[in-house]
Design an enzyme around this catalytic site. Structure first.
Site, short mmCIF file in Angstrom:
data_model
loop_
_atom_site.label_atom_id
_atom_site.label_comp_id
_atom_site.label_asym_id
_atom_site.label_seq_id
_atom_site.Cartn_x
_atom_site.Cartn_y
_atom_site.Cartn_z
N ARG A 98 14.22 97.10 146.35
CA ARG A 98 14.74 95.99 148.10
C ARG A 98 14.91 94.45 147.88
NH1 ARG A 98 11.35 100.57 148.72
NH2 ARG A 98 9.35 98.94 148.39
N ASP B 114 19.38 107.15 146.61
CA ASP B 114 17.68 107.02 146.02
C ASP B 114 17.19 108.65 146.43
OD1 ASP B 114 15.50 105.81 145.01
OD2 ASP B 114 14.80 105.60 147.01
N CYS C 18 14.55 108.93 139.82
CA CYS C 18 13.48 109.33 139.93
C CYS C 18 12.63 110.36 138.67
CB CYS C 18 12.03 108.90 140.76
SG CYS C 18 12.87 110.38 141.68
N ASP D 259 19.34 110.66 156.34
CA ASP D 259 18.10 111.78 155.78
C ASP D 259 18.33 112.56 156.00
OD1 ASP D 259 15.78 110.44 154.11
OD2 ASP D 259 15.47 112.29 155.34
N PHE E 13 19.50 109.34 151.05
CA PHE E 13 18.70 109.51 151.29
C PHE E 13 16.93 108.49 152.46
CE2 PHE E 13 21.32 111.14 148.08
CZ PHE E 13 20.69 112.75 148.32
#
Length: 388
Positions: free
Chosen positions: A207, A292, A332, A245, A223
């Site tokens: 960020r 992300d 991730c 989202d 996302f």
């Protein structure tokens, strides 16, 4: 007599301070109740440490101590070491939200603890750590005197451990939302119903990166969840920051974070939509796209399908971003390592017919340490790409 004895030649990982013991490495297993802590010995009789064991789990044992120390004392010391590390890393006046315990990254398998201002949020993934929870809570509440302690153990991993999901208030006042400050920027955190423990603390440094590079750009945050990347882009001087989202609740939280930061209503548009479908739709004009997504590979057998998903979404972003532009892309998924992820991004760029250069690489924030003896604690990887 009550020790777990490993097979000859199967003790190397434990001697190297890796926390996991698979059933195939075990020679002798005494009678015990699942979740109990037992001594672990080599075939030659050396005491290697202590682990909790569960017959139901594919990972039969998880080490909580190495050497001859009493295991509960070692758990307490591991928590204290984890807290001491974070105390050196943060100024609470600037950033009052941080991960306090990062599972095996801090030598505490099955335990995640996040601090949001004066509220603690726990995730317990294993039966052995569930039995240790009273000790964990004693150390944490003694160190912080929190207003509330909330549990968010709504994890699929608990089913394999024979545990039901557990969420709710453990102690203190009922709290649903907490206002945090990250590097001077306020956010609402939904500790009772949000994703994970309420906020993606592992993306803190990313960020900051967005703030640095967003000036003058039109940003698309996919996302987007709580809209944190969008807020940081605008605080960094972006012309606009749009958020996408699939969850209407997440979009609502993102809008509240815009309001909390006093951002103009026309500084970004919020879309409740499937990100893949949104990126295939007629393009808005963006020259900075953030990808992300959640973990596409929850288990090793998901890797091939996950790589297809990562390739598709990156190709769509490369085709859509206005050149010259930036794409900040992440995975991730632990089972998709950095090398494989870079290969997937290469294939996506090739299929999109765009030049892509890696400007910078990223990993999880520094309060999510990677245990050098347990490399599986590295899961988040990302690339900032210059596209032309």
């Amino acid at each position: 007599m009550n020790a777990v004895v490993l097979k000859a030649g199967k003790d190397k990982a434990v001697r190297n301070r890796h926390h996991w013991i698979f059933s195939g490495a075990i020679r002798d297993l005494p009678e015990f109740d699942d979740g109990d802590i037992l001594p672990v010995r080599s075939a030659g009789g050396d005491l290697l440490g202590h682990a909790y064991f569960n017959r139901k789990s594919s990972i039969a044992g998880r080490m909580v101590s190495f050497g001859a120390g009493a295991p509960q004392d070692e758990v307490r010391r591991s928590i204290e070491r984890a807290l001491a590390l974070r105390a050196r890393l943060f100024d609470p006046a600037v950033t009052n939200a941080r991960r306090l315990v990062n599972a095996e990254g801090d030598g505490l398998p099955g335990l995640v603890v996040d601090l949001y201002d004066d509220v603690l949020v726990l995730q317990v993934a294993t039966l052995g750590m569930e039995k240790l929870k009273p000790l964990v809570l004693d150390v944490l509440t003694g160190a912080f005197r929190p207003r509330a302690v909330f549990e968010r153990s709504d994890l699929p991993a608990r089913r394999e451990e024979g545990l039901e999901e557990a969420t709710g208030l453990l102690s203190g006042d009922r709290v649903d939302r907490v206002r945090i400050v990250e590097e001077g920027i306020p956010f609402w955190v939904d500790v009772s119903g949000g994703q994970k423990t309420g906020f993606y603390l592992d993306q803190r440094e990313s960020r900051r990166l967005v703030r640095r590079f967003a000036s003058g750009r039109r940003v698309l945050n996919t996302f987007s969840y709580s809209g944190a990347f969008s807020v940081c882009a605008l605080r960094g001087g972006a012309v606009r920051a749009d958020s996408v989202d699939g969850s209407a609740a997440a979009i609502g939280l993102a809008q509240e974070n815009f309001e909390l930061n006093g951002l103009a209503s026309d500084s970004g548009v919020f879309f409740t939509a499937d990100v893949f479908e949104f990126l295939r739709a007629p393009a808005l004009d963006h020259d900075f796209i953030i990808l992300d997504p959640p973990a596409f590979a929850k288990r090793k057998t998901d890797v091939v399908a996950a790589c297809r998903g990562y390739k598709d979404i990156n190709r769509l972003a490369f085709q859509r971003v206005r050149a010259p532009g930036l794409v900040l892309t992440f995975s991730c998924s632990h089972f998709v390592d950095e090398h494989l992820f870079q290969q997937v991004v290469f294939q996506a760029a090739q299929e999109a017919g765009r030049r892509a250069r890696i400007v910078q690489k990223h990993r999880q924030a520094f309060d999510h340490p990677v245990n050098i003896y347990h490399p599986e604690t590295a899961y988040l990887k990302g690339f900032l790409l210059y596209i032309d």
